[in-house]
Motif scaffolding. Structure first.
Motif, PDB file in Angstrom:
ATOM      1  N   LEU A   1      30.675 -33.526  58.678  1.00  0.00           N
ATOM      2  CA  LEU A   1      30.118 -34.313  59.695  1.00  0.00           C
ATOM      3  C   LEU A   1      30.206 -32.898  60.762  1.00  0.00           C
ATOM      4  CD1 LEU A   1      29.509 -36.729  59.445  1.00  0.00           C
ATOM      5  CD2 LEU A   1      31.050 -37.523  60.888  1.00  0.00           C
ATOM      6  N   SER A   2      30.478 -32.457  61.246  1.00  0.00           N
ATOM      7  CA  SER A   2      30.860 -31.479  62.796  1.00  0.00           C
ATOM      8  C   SER A   2      28.700 -30.807  62.541  1.00  0.00           C
ATOM      9  CB  SER A   2      31.786 -30.769  62.954  1.00  0.00           C
ATOM     10  OG  SER A   2      31.481 -29.921  61.838  1.00  0.00           O
ATOM     11  N   PHE A   3      29.001 -30.224  61.692  1.00  0.00           N
ATOM     12  CA  PHE A   3      27.447 -29.556  61.408  1.00  0.00           C
ATOM     13  C   PHE A   3      26.355 -30.317  61.323  1.00  0.00           C
ATOM     14  CE2 PHE A   3      29.432 -25.527  60.017  1.00  0.00           C
ATOM     15  CZ  PHE A   3      29.609 -25.288  60.851  1.00  0.00           C
ATOM     16  N   ILE A   4      26.651 -31.538  60.457  1.00  0.00           N
ATOM     17  CA  ILE A   4      25.573 -32.431  60.765  1.00  0.00           C
ATOM     18  C   ILE A   4      25.160 -32.805  61.868  1.00  0.00           C
ATOM     19  CG2 ILE A   4      24.814 -35.190  59.281  1.00  0.00           C
ATOM     20  CD1 ILE A   4      26.523 -33.905  57.366  1.00  0.00           C
ATOM     21  N   ILE A   5      26.223 -33.303  62.890  1.00  0.00           N
ATOM     22  CA  ILE A   5      26.043 -33.895  64.174  1.00  0.00           C
ATOM     23  C   ILE A   5      25.302 -32.376  65.156  1.00  0.00           C
ATOM     24  CG2 ILE A   5      27.483 -34.812  66.040  1.00  0.00           C
ATOM     25  CD1 ILE A   5      29.660 -35.801  64.843  1.00  0.00           C
ATOM     26  N   ALA A   6      25.321 -31.369  64.745  1.00  0.00           N
ATOM     27  CA  ALA A   6      24.756 -30.502  65.698  1.00  0.00           C
ATOM     28  C   ALA A   6      23.531 -30.457  64.811  1.00  0.00           C
ATOM     29  CB  ALA A   6      26.258 -29.363  65.440  1.00  0.00           C
ATOM     30  N   ILE A   7      23.826 -31.002  63.890  1.00  0.00           N
ATOM     31  CA  ILE A   7      21.652 -31.028  63.573  1.00  0.00           C
ATOM     32  C   ILE A   7      21.495 -32.111  64.529  1.00  0.00           C
ATOM     33  CG2 ILE A   7      20.357 -30.872  61.567  1.00  0.00           C
ATOM     34  CD1 ILE A   7      22.536 -29.575  59.995  1.00  0.00           C
ATOM     35  N   MET A   8      22.099 -32.989  63.841  1.00  0.00           N
ATOM     36  CA  MET A   8      21.409 -34.466  64.313  1.00  0.00           C
ATOM     37  C   MET A   8      20.670 -34.802  65.752  1.00  0.00           C
ATOM     38  SD  MET A   8      22.911 -36.547  62.438  1.00  0.00           S
ATOM     39  CE  MET A   8      23.054 -37.855  60.699  1.00  0.00           C
ATOM     40  N   GLU A   9      21.868 -33.859  67.230  1.00  0.00           N
ATOM     41  CA  GLU A   9      22.171 -33.485  68.495  1.00  0.00           C
ATOM     42  C   GLU A   9      20.769 -32.204  68.001  1.00  0.00           C
ATOM     43  OE1 GLU A   9      25.347 -32.800  70.445  1.00  0.00           O
ATOM     44  OE2 GLU A   9      23.916 -32.381  72.143  1.00  0.00           O
ATOM     45  N   SER A  10      20.687 -31.217  67.576  1.00  0.00           N
ATOM     46  CA  SER A  10      19.584 -30.479  67.815  1.00  0.00           C
ATOM     47  C   SER A  10      18.152 -31.186  67.648  1.00  0.00           C
ATOM     48  CB  SER A  10      19.466 -28.982  66.802  1.00  0.00           C
ATOM     49  OG  SER A  10      20.635 -28.009  67.290  1.00  0.00           O
ATOM     50  N   LEU A  11      17.703 -31.931  66.896  1.00  0.00           N
ATOM     51  CA  LEU A  11      16.451 -31.897  66.604  1.00  0.00           C
ATOM     52  C   LEU A  11      16.125 -33.318  67.961  1.00  0.00           C
ATOM     53  CD1 LEU A  11      16.976 -33.503  63.238  1.00  0.00           C
ATOM     54  CD2 LEU A  11      15.126 -32.220  63.737  1.00  0.00           C
ATOM     55  N   TYR A  12      17.489 -33.913  68.532  1.00  0.00           N
ATOM     56  CA  TYR A  12      17.210 -34.390  69.214  1.00  0.00           C
ATOM     57  C   TYR A  12      16.563 -33.297  71.114  1.00  0.00           C
ATOM     58  CZ  TYR A  12      18.530 -36.404  74.309  1.00  0.00           C
ATOM     59  OH  TYR A  12      18.740 -36.881  76.141  1.00  0.00           O
ATOM     60  N   VAL A  13      17.741 -32.558  71.072  1.00  0.00           N
ATOM     61  CA  VAL A  13      17.310 -31.936  72.259  1.00  0.00           C
ATOM     62  C   VAL A  13      15.725 -31.236  71.579  1.00  0.00           C
ATOM     63  CG1 VAL A  13      17.434 -29.028  73.339  1.00  0.00           C
ATOM     64  CG2 VAL A  13      19.415 -31.229  72.076  1.00  0.00           C
ATOM     65  N   LYS A  14      15.108 -30.827  70.413  1.00  0.00           N
ATOM     66  CA  LYS A  14      14.009 -30.066  70.354  1.00  0.00           C
ATOM     67  C   LYS A  14      12.991 -31.104  70.451  1.00  0.00           C
ATOM     68  CE  LYS A  14      12.426 -27.633  66.467  1.00  0.00           C
ATOM     69  NZ  LYS A  14      11.460 -26.829  67.405  1.00  0.00           N
ATOM     70  N   THR A  15      13.462 -32.467  70.200  1.00  0.00           N
ATOM     71  CA  THR A  15      12.032 -32.892  69.600  1.00  0.00           C
ATOM     72  C   THR A  15      11.898 -34.529  71.557  1.00  0.00           C
ATOM     73  OG1 THR A  15      13.229 -35.186  69.299  1.00  0.00           O
ATOM     74  CG2 THR A  15      11.992 -33.821  67.704  1.00  0.00           C
ATOM     75  N   GLY A  16      13.308 -34.268  71.671  1.00  0.00           N
ATOM     76  CA  GLY A  16      13.492 -35.123  72.869  1.00  0.00           C
ATOM     77  C   GLY A  16      13.446 -36.490  72.463  1.00  0.00           C
ATOM     78  N   ASP A  17      13.435 -37.333  71.188  1.00  0.00           N
ATOM     79  CA  ASP A  17      13.455 -38.347  70.933  1.00  0.00           C
ATOM     80  C   ASP A  17      14.500 -39.211  70.888  1.00  0.00           C
ATOM     81  OD1 ASP A  17      13.624 -40.440  69.447  1.00  0.00           O
ATOM     82  OD2 ASP A  17      12.138 -39.586  67.798  1.00  0.00           O
ATOM     83  N   GLU A  18      14.172 -40.016  72.113  1.00  0.00           N
ATOM     84  CA  GLU A  18      15.830 -40.471  72.196  1.00  0.00           C
ATOM     85  C   GLU A  18      16.469 -41.450  70.968  1.00  0.00           C
ATOM     86  OE1 GLU A  18      17.807 -41.373  74.770  1.00  0.00           O
ATOM     87  OE2 GLU A  18      16.031 -39.762  75.391  1.00  0.00           O
TER      88      GLU A  18
END
Lengths: 374, 511
Positions: free
Chosen positions: B31-48
């Motif tokens: 889950l730690s990596f899945i969360i990190a990937i999800m947050e990376s998508l947030y930082v990259k896209t800015g999508d809340e």
């Protein structure tokens, strides 16, 4: 570099590292101290939530420090690890139980449908902060007062009393040390709250609590020091052991650096109290924190230097443990020493993160608006 | 003191702690990596929405993380409390990875965990993202070091027995670190954690889709987790193959038990599924299985990369096979007893300052030291681990692993073509597969640890010699307490998790 050091130098280096980790752990037990003050300083649920949130950002460091202390002991002094943990079974198990219940309590305390209810998790935190710390003091005390163990020529050990370490709780020095650490943790907790939380009421309550705990701490601390200076210890030469009167007093006098560390540390703790009460400073935690590390470091180092047994046997003096007869091999110690060079880097990023996270003091408004507060 | 009871209770307590620990750790790893990937998508896209998704799964991560820590600390200290002889005899080697784990991994995890949870408004987006990745990396580094230690227990390398200190001492750190058994074990274990994390996210998201709520959240979570899970499953298969290859090379008794193979053979097949004959005894010539379906040549090929390779069976390993120069276990036991006697003689000689006697004893020990552990056994049959539990655990693990691979493939495929909501059966299967992930993980650990019996350190130290010298009643007391506390905390975790899932990412409870 390290492979060229003598075995004794490596053993002393590693005893210093273990002592430093032990000292850092005792400093960070302000988290445990704070857990015992939730209802003394927090006068309502909102205040208690702020206190828990403040401690909750540090609790893992106390947990990790304890694990690291254990891991370093295992790697550097495996015979000590084997004899103490395998012999003083009930004491170490009791300590472990106190830490299991801490680990979940922050996260589960305020969660809906948490099975046991908030008060149970708060009592877990109290048990961890009180029984856990006092037992750690008792366990550490036995390094000075000894344990009932024997070891054979294959270095396999056995405890000779069926109370498996609980008998240590009957020794006045061990008990005094346990309560010293308990009240020290509470003193530091109050200082930490005053530094970390922006709430006049909490700061005021913490100051009142600090006064009470400081008096008790000083009483136990002085008692412990006096007992330490007049007690006997075990000296060794090669494989011969002898009980030496005033061993730790002599160790202080023979190693002025340790005495200086101890005195400086004590001064800094007292200075922290002084500026808190008389200068209205909220930075006392830093002085008392450094002071605590120095005092505890000098305490542990009293054992590892000047040909002193780090764990005297009360059942068979010849079974006593020293840094020389209980350590890992030269190869392992020198290999581990390279790894230890990473410790300053670890400390640096912990300090950096701590500074960033605590740049702004915690407020009750922040906690009320944070969906993931403890 | 009843030494058999002491050993069994010590094993039971350690097994209980390890099994509980392994309920929580795989989810943390994955889950730690899945969360990190999800947050990376947030930082990259800015999508809340990605931020909301990240925070939801992070909340569940925290609930699980705490109890994993609690059980982990117990494991470390139980090496001392319950296995004190072990701590001395191999502590010179085994302690080092544990200490390095603390320095390199635990502090990283615990320090950046605070930033990950409480630092959203205190640090920049990029620093927060870095912290999330560091928590994931720290968790996996922690797994690396403990599995280096475990890999060494399965295949001890880089050490030598020191007669003066009566213990094994490390001679080459890099041999220990790069032990092929440790590397394959690490990769296989962490990839099983990634699969568990992916199953968890896919399963809960599937539940939301079945309930027709939080649709966007669920779909996005599924895409990330199923992609991650599919890759992890492929990796899991490859590392599983390498792990089994290492077992074949270094732990033949474990391999024989995993396959229920008594009568060794060339061109050996793998039993895909079968029912063991429980009346079967060593060397009695009875059939090994009541029924079975076998894949021909596969065991020889997968175990030794050669379809003609001979795979020794339990009969060969216990009774010996002169044709293939496989030594009987009794011969190893005899040599081990010589090694033990030589060690005692050496100690006596050193006490008496008799150099000649010491030299002879030293040489005798060195000649027989590879069999040291066998000298503590009295029955050749004891070198074989329990066959039934090892065989069935292995096959359950492999079967479920294959199912997860298929599940991720279909879930990802239907998600990519936009039809996942129209596949309620697949969604139900995904949800029901969450507990199966735990079953597979635990089964894997049983294969690794039960399959290693009777050894604490393969061929060097049997569990019977490794325990602490304490009263069994003391362990009964703590075992009871551990069982009660761990079970209580597990119930609490499940109840909290279920409630949080019910509340959902929007923060309102659904009935």
């Amino acid at each position: 570099m390290f492979e060229n050091m003598s075995l004794l130098s490596l053993q002393q280096y590693w005893w210093f590292i273990v002592s430093l980790l032990g000292a850092l752990f005792i400093f960070i037990t302000f988290v445990q101290g704070g857990q015992t003050l939730l209802y003394n300083i927090g006068k309502d649920e909102a205040q208690r939530n702020v206190l828990v949130a403040s401690l909750g950002r540090k609790w893992e460091l106390s947990f990790t420090s304890l694990v690291m202390f254990g891991g370093a002991l295992f790697a550097a002094f495996p015979l000590f690890y084997s004899v103490s943990f395998g012999g003083a079974y009930y004491v170490w198990m009791a300590i472990l139980f106190c830490f299991i219940i801490q680990a979940v309590s922050y996260e589960y305390r305020k969660k809906p449908n948490n099975f046991l209810g908030s008060r149970v998790y708060e009592s877990f935190l109290y048990i961890n902060g009180s029984v856990g710390i006092i037992l750690i003091g008792i366990a550490v005390g036995t390094l000075f007062t000894g344990g009932h163990f024997i070891k054979n020529e294959m270095n396999l050990s056995a405890w000779t009393m069926h109370s498996y370490g609980l008998e240590g709780a009957l020794n006045p020095f061990n008990v005094a040390l346990g309560f010293t650490l308990f009240f020290l943790a509470r003193v530091q907790a109050s200082l930490y709250f005053m530094n970390n939380i922006a709430d006049d009421s909490i700061v005021k309550n913490a100051k009142i609590q600090l006064f009470r705990d400081a008096l008790l701490f000083l009483g136990f601390f002085i008692t412990t020091i006096v007992m330490l200076l007049v007690m006997s210890g075990v000296s060794y030469h090669n494989t011969f052991f002898v009980v030496s009167e005033y061993k730790f007093l002599h160790n202080f006098l023979n190693t002025p650096l340790l005495l200086a560390l101890f005195l400086l540390g004590t001064f800094l703790v007292l200075f922290a109290l002084f500026i808190t009460f008389f200068r209205k400073s909220t930075k006392g935690i830093w002085f008392s924190g450094i002071g605590t590390v120095l005092v505890i470091l000098s305490f542990f180092c009293l054992l590892g230097f000047n040909a002193t047994a780090i764990y005297p046997s009360l059942s068979d003096l010849a079974s006593s443990l020293t840094i020389e007869n209980s350590s890992a091999s030269h190869y392992t110690l020198s290999t581990m020493s390279y790894v230890s060079l990473g410790v300053p880097f670890v400390l640096a990023y912990i300090i950096a993160v701590w500074r960033v996270m605590d740049r702004k003091k915690i407020t009750s408004e922040e906690i009320a608006s944070d969906a993931h507060h403890y | 003191m009843d030494s058999t009871l002491l050993v069994e209770l010590s094993r039971a307590q350690f097994a209980l702690t390890a099994l509980y620990h392994w309920l929580f750790v795989p989810l943390t790893l994955g889950l730690s990596f899945i969360i990190a990937i999800m947050e990376s998508l947030y930082v990259k896209t800015g999508d809340e929405t990605w931020k909301k998704i990240t925070k939801f799964w992070m909340g569940l991560f925290a609930i699980n993380f705490a109890i994993g820590l609690a059980t982990g600390i117990i494991l470390e200290f139980e090496f001392g409390t319950n296995w004190s002889n072990y701590s001395w005899i191999v502590g010179d080697i085994f302690g080092a990875p544990l200490a390095i784990e603390g320095i390199m991994a635990f502090f990283m995890e615990s320090t950046f965990f605070a930033v990950m949870f409480f630092g959203w408004d205190k640090v920049s987006k990029k620093v927060h993202l870095l912290s999330t990745w560091l928590v994931a990396i720290g968790s996996n580094l922690s797994a690396l070091w403990i599995l280096v230690a475990n890999g060494w227990m399965q295949h001890p390398v880089g050490m030598e027995f020191n007669l003066n200190t009566a213990r094994f001492e490390m001679k080459n750190f890099f041999d220990v670190l790069f032990n092929p058994n440790a590397i394959s074990k690490f990769l296989h274990t962490v990839s099983s954690g990634y699969v568990m994390g992916a199953l968890f996210v896919v399963g809960i998201s599937a539940w939301y889709l079945l309930k027709k709520r939080d649709i966007l959240f669920a779909k996005r979570s599924i895409i990330v987790a199923a992609s991650f899970g599919l890759l992890a499953s492929v990796f899991l298969t490859l590392t599983g193959d390498e792990s089994a290859h290492q077992v074949a090379l270094t732990q033949p008794t474990k391999l024989a038990a995993m396959e229920g193979l008594y009568d060794g053979k060339s061109r050996a097949g793998i039993v895909a599924i079968g029912q063991l004959n429980t009346d079967k005894k060593i060397g009695d010539g009875q059939k090994e299985f009541i029924w079975s379906i076998e894949i021909p040549y596969a065991l020889s090929f997968l175990g030794f990369r050669n379809i003609n390779a001979f795979v020794p069976g339990i009969d060969d390993l216990v009774l010996g096979n002169p044709t293939l120069s496989i030594e009987p276990a009794q011969s190893k036991i005899d040599k081990g007893k010589v090694a033990i006697a030589s060690l005692k003689t050496y100690k006596e000689a050193m006490r008496e300052n008799d150099n000649t006697k010491a030299t002879i004893a030293f040489q005798s020990f060195r000649e027989n030291q590879s069999f040291l552990g066998y000298g503590y056994l009295n029955d050749p049959a004891k070198i074989i681990p329990p066959v039934g539990i090892t065989f069935y655990s292995f096959h359950i693990m492999v079967g479920l692993g294959s199912w997860f691979l298929a599940l991720f493939f279909f879930v990802l495929y239907f998600s990519m073509v936009g039809k996942i909501e129209t596949k309620p059966l697949l969604l139900k299967l995904a949800f029901l597969s969450i507990p199966l992930g735990y079953v597979a993980g635990e089964a894997g650990w049983i294969v690794a640890e039960v399959g290693r019996q009777p050894w604490a350190i393969q061929s060097m130290l049997p569990v019977g010699i490794a325990t602490s010298s304490i009263d069994p009643i003391s362990i009964m007391i703590t075992l009871g307490l551990f069982a009660t506390i761990f079970t209580g905390l597990l119930i609490a975790e499940i109840k909290i998790m279920l409630k949080q899932v019910s509340i959902g990412p929007e923060g309102e409870a659904h009935v």
